[in-house]
Design a protein around this motif. Structure first.
Motif, mmCIF file in Angstrom:
data_model
loop_
_atom_site.group_PDB
_atom_site.id
_atom_site.type_symbol
_atom_site.label_atom_id
_atom_site.label_comp_id
_atom_site.label_asym_id
_atom_site.label_seq_id
_atom_site.Cartn_x
_atom_site.Cartn_y
_atom_site.Cartn_z
ATOM 1 N N THR A 26 0.847 -1.188 0.000
ATOM 2 C CA THR A 26 0.000 0.000 0.000
ATOM 3 C C THR A 26 0.883 1.239 0.000
ATOM 4 O OG1 THR A 26 -1.781 -1.130 1.186
ATOM 5 C CG2 THR A 26 -1.771 1.270 1.271
ATOM 6 N N GLN A 27 0.574 2.173 -0.877
ATOM 7 C CA GLN A 27 1.300 3.430 -0.933
ATOM 8 C C GLN A 27 0.312 4.580 -0.859
ATOM 9 O OE1 GLN A 27 4.233 3.931 -3.984
ATOM 10 N NE2 GLN A 27 5.190 1.940 -3.619
ATOM 11 N N GLN A 28 0.747 5.675 -0.266
ATOM 12 C CA GLN A 28 -0.058 6.888 -0.194
ATOM 13 C C GLN A 28 0.732 8.046 -0.783
ATOM 14 O OE1 GLN A 28 -1.059 7.099 4.021
ATOM 15 N NE2 GLN A 28 -3.082 6.264 3.582
ATOM 16 N N PHE A 29 0.046 8.866 -1.527
ATOM 17 C CA PHE A 29 0.706 10.070 -2.037
ATOM 18 C C PHE A 29 -0.286 11.215 -2.078
ATOM 19 C CE2 PHE A 29 -1.198 8.474 -5.860
ATOM 20 C CZ PHE A 29 -1.341 9.541 -6.717
ATOM 21 N N SER A 30 0.256 12.414 -2.048
ATOM 22 C CA SER A 30 -0.569 13.617 -1.975
ATOM 23 C C SER A 30 -0.907 14.106 -3.375
ATOM 24 C CB SER A 30 0.175 14.703 -1.199
ATOM 25 O OG SER A 30 -0.600 15.883 -1.139
ATOM 26 N N SER A 31 -2.189 14.354 -3.613
ATOM 27 C CA SER A 31 -2.651 14.872 -4.898
ATOM 28 C C SER A 31 -2.937 16.365 -4.773
ATOM 29 C CB SER A 31 -3.917 14.139 -5.349
ATOM 30 O OG SER A 31 -4.562 14.848 -6.404
ATOM 31 N N SER A 32 -2.249 17.154 -5.565
ATOM 32 C CA SER A 32 -2.531 18.590 -5.568
ATOM 33 C C SER A 32 -3.801 18.896 -6.343
ATOM 34 C CB SER A 32 -1.341 19.357 -6.158
ATOM 35 O OG SER A 32 -1.079 18.942 -7.485
ATOM 36 N N ILE A 33 -4.141 18.069 -7.319
ATOM 37 C CA ILE A 33 -5.360 18.284 -8.098
ATOM 38 C C ILE A 33 -6.600 18.042 -7.232
ATOM 39 C CG2 ILE A 33 -6.753 17.391 -10.017
ATOM 40 C CD1 ILE A 33 -4.132 16.891 -11.532
ATOM 41 N N LEU A 34 -6.586 16.949 -6.469
ATOM 42 C CA LEU A 34 -7.729 16.614 -5.616
ATOM 43 C C LEU A 34 -7.623 17.233 -4.231
ATOM 44 C CD1 LEU A 34 -8.074 12.831 -6.534
ATOM 45 C CD2 LEU A 34 -9.382 14.750 -7.468
ATOM 46 N N ASN A 35 -6.445 17.749 -3.913
ATOM 47 C CA ASN A 35 -6.203 18.375 -2.613
ATOM 48 C C ASN A 35 -6.463 17.401 -1.469
ATOM 49 O OD1 ASN A 35 -5.424 20.503 -0.922
ATOM 50 N ND2 ASN A 35 -7.541 21.180 -0.629
ATOM 51 N N GLU A 36 -5.925 16.194 -1.607
ATOM 52 C CA GLU A 36 -6.087 15.173 -0.583
ATOM 53 C C GLU A 36 -5.050 14.072 -0.789
ATOM 54 O OE1 GLU A 36 -10.119 14.004 -1.249
ATOM 55 O OE2 GLU A 36 -9.644 12.776 -2.993
ATOM 56 N N THR A 37 -4.878 13.245 0.205
ATOM 57 C CA THR A 37 -3.982 12.096 0.110
ATOM 58 C C THR A 37 -4.752 10.906 -0.442
ATOM 59 O OG1 THR A 37 -2.629 12.860 1.948
ATOM 60 C CG2 THR A 37 -2.499 10.525 1.404
ATOM 61 N N ARG A 38 -4.165 10.236 -1.427
ATOM 62 C CA ARG A 38 -4.811 9.072 -2.035
ATOM 63 C C ARG A 38 -4.013 7.813 -1.731
ATOM 64 N NH1 ARG A 38 -9.819 10.452 -4.492
ATOM 65 N NH2 ARG A 38 -9.807 8.187 -4.744
ATOM 66 N N THR A 39 -4.743 6.713 -1.588
ATOM 67 C CA THR A 39 -4.148 5.423 -1.241
ATOM 68 C C THR A 39 -4.199 4.481 -2.447
ATOM 69 O OG1 THR A 39 -4.780 5.647 1.075
ATOM 70 C CG2 THR A 39 -4.320 3.419 0.284
ATOM 71 N N LEU A 40 -3.087 3.811 -2.703
ATOM 72 C CA LEU A 40 -3.000 2.816 -3.757
ATOM 73 C C LEU A 40 -2.686 1.455 -3.144
ATOM 74 C CD1 LEU A 40 -0.722 4.710 -6.324
ATOM 75 C CD2 LEU A 40 -3.222 4.743 -6.180
ATOM 76 N N ASN A 41 -3.363 0.428 -3.600
ATOM 77 C CA ASN A 41 -3.015 -0.948 -3.285
ATOM 78 C C ASN A 41 -2.392 -1.557 -4.529
ATOM 79 O OD1 ASN A 41 -4.087 -1.047 -0.581
ATOM 80 N ND2 ASN A 41 -6.116 -0.965 -1.501
ATOM 81 N N VAL A 42 -1.206 -2.109 -4.398
ATOM 82 C CA VAL A 42 -0.440 -2.534 -5.569
ATOM 83 C C VAL A 42 -0.077 -4.009 -5.456
ATOM 84 C CG1 VAL A 42 1.602 -2.112 -6.995
ATOM 85 C CG2 VAL A 42 0.515 -0.213 -5.768
ATOM 86 N N TYR A 43 -0.450 -4.783 -6.487
ATOM 87 C CA TYR A 43 -0.008 -6.175 -6.625
ATOM 88 C C TYR A 43 1.089 -6.218 -7.672
ATOM 89 C CZ TYR A 43 0.117 -10.937 -8.409
ATOM 90 O OH TYR A 43 0.542 -12.163 -8.851
ATOM 91 N N LEU A 44 2.216 -6.824 -7.314
ATOM 92 C CA LEU A 44 3.345 -6.958 -8.225
ATOM 93 C C LEU A 44 3.480 -8.405 -8.660
ATOM 94 C CD1 LEU A 44 5.888 -4.731 -6.271
ATOM 95 C CD2 LEU A 44 4.584 -4.109 -8.326
ATOM 96 N N PRO A 45 3.768 -8.658 -9.931
ATOM 97 C CA PRO A 45 3.848 -10.038 -10.420
ATOM 98 C C PRO A 45 5.017 -10.796 -9.818
ATOM 99 C CG PRO A 45 4.614 -8.520 -12.098
ATOM 100 C CD PRO A 45 4.056 -7.680 -10.991
ATOM 101 N N ASP A 46 4.894 -12.109 -9.818
ATOM 102 C CA ASP A 46 5.964 -12.968 -9.322
ATOM 103 C C ASP A 46 7.251 -12.691 -10.084
ATOM 104 O OD1 ASP A 46 7.034 -15.073 -7.748
ATOM 105 O OD2 ASP A 46 6.854 -16.421 -9.469
ATOM 106 N N GLY A 47 8.337 -12.517 -9.355
ATOM 107 C CA GLY A 47 9.625 -12.248 -9.987
ATOM 108 C C GLY A 47 9.907 -10.783 -10.233
ATOM 109 N N TYR A 48 8.974 -9.918 -9.861
ATOM 110 C CA TYR A 48 9.198 -8.492 -10.056
ATOM 111 C C TYR A 48 10.411 -8.044 -9.238
ATOM 112 C CZ TYR A 48 8.406 -3.429 -9.963
ATOM 113 O OH TYR A 48 8.555 -2.072 -10.076
ATOM 114 N N ALA A 49 11.309 -7.309 -9.879
ATOM 115 C CA ALA A 49 12.505 -6.804 -9.207
ATOM 116 C C ALA A 49 12.654 -5.325 -9.507
ATOM 117 C CB ALA A 49 13.745 -7.570 -9.667
ATOM 118 N N PRO A 50 12.638 -4.478 -8.491
ATOM 119 C CA PRO A 50 12.756 -3.033 -8.735
ATOM 120 C C PRO A 50 13.988 -2.660 -9.536
ATOM 121 C CG PRO A 50 12.122 -3.451 -6.466
ATOM 122 C CD PRO A 50 12.454 -4.784 -7.056
#
Length: 260
Positions: A26-50
């Protein structure tokens, strides 16, 4: 912050141990357009490497909170990847703050205004998706140029608005039981004046009554009449408005990737 399930190891509950089963992050980031903090839930595929070289398509899911559709759609993505009917993909669930505000354009219907007093913010939310969310995901994850948007009900209305007004924003659209009745079907009525573009679009509707079924079919016909649009209209009469999304998303992701 991770999205967690709990796995119990052992038979004797007095000595059982638990370890976290990580489904995503889960990541949160601030939106200047919406003027609020938004939450993302992220699924990464097997073997994903940054730090790897592989880049992945992204599936953006409206109604993507953990207690809405993120977990079961992540399961579909994982399963279709496992059986090689979907390329390894990143799933980004966009958690809601006020879906009635974000997914609807202004209405002239007094009853709608009374029933949904915060509505009318879709233009702002679309800007957020295009100018903030997609760049954020591209910056923080190893993405390629393929993107898919999934929306159901009011989320389907928003996805319909985007594919009609800004078709190039996503490559693929999964539009399920769209609430095109909104504002007396004004979105469909103005469709002929809106820009054309290229995209693949899967439209599904269940046994949901004339108010839902006929506009969904009309949307499909309008899109089929546009050059550059690849469209599949999928009536699912065995499904209701409550049950349709899982089956429709499964069929849609298969079709988008060439599985009949």
């Amino acid at each position: 912050m991770a999205v967690l399930l709990t796995v119990v190891i052992g038979i004797n509950t007095s000595t059982a141990q638990t370890t976290p089963f990580v489904l995503g992050e889960t990541q949160q980031f601030s939106s200047s357009i919406l003027n609020e903090t938004r939450t993302l839930n992220v699924y990464l595929p097997d073997g994903y490497a940054p730090a790897g070289n592989t880049r992945y398509p992204v599936i953006y899911l409206l109604d993507g909170s953990a207690n809405e559709d993120f977990i079961h759609i992540a399961g579909i993505v994982q399963f279709l990847t496992m059986i090689k009917q979907l390329p390894p993909s990143i799933l980004v669930g966009i958690a809601n703050v006020d879906r009635k505000r974000d997914f609807t354009f202004p209405t002239t219907v007094k009853k709608d205004k009374a029933d949904f007093p915060t509505t009318g913010g879709s233009e702002n939310f679309i800007r957020f998706l295009d100018k903030e969310l997609k760049p954020y995901v591209q910056q923080h994850f190893r993405t390629n140029d393929t993107s898919t948007l999934i929306g159901q009900s009011l989320g389907g209305l928003l996805a319909s608005e985007i594919v009609l007004k800004h078709p190039a924003m996503f490559n693929n659209y999964v539009i399920v039981s769209p609430s095109l009745w909104w504002d007396q079907e004004s979105l469909l009525k103005q469709a002929g004046k809106l820009p054309e573009g290229q995209a693949s679009v899967f439209v599904a509707v269940g046994k949901e009554g004339k108010m839902m079924e006929e506009p969904a079919q009309q949307l499909s016909g309008l899109l089929k009449g546009r050059s550059g649009m690849r469209v599949n209209f999928a009536p699912l009469p065995e499904e209701t408005h409550l049950t349709i999304l899982h089956n429709a998303a499964y069929k849609a992701l298969q079709w988008l990737n060439g599985v009949k």
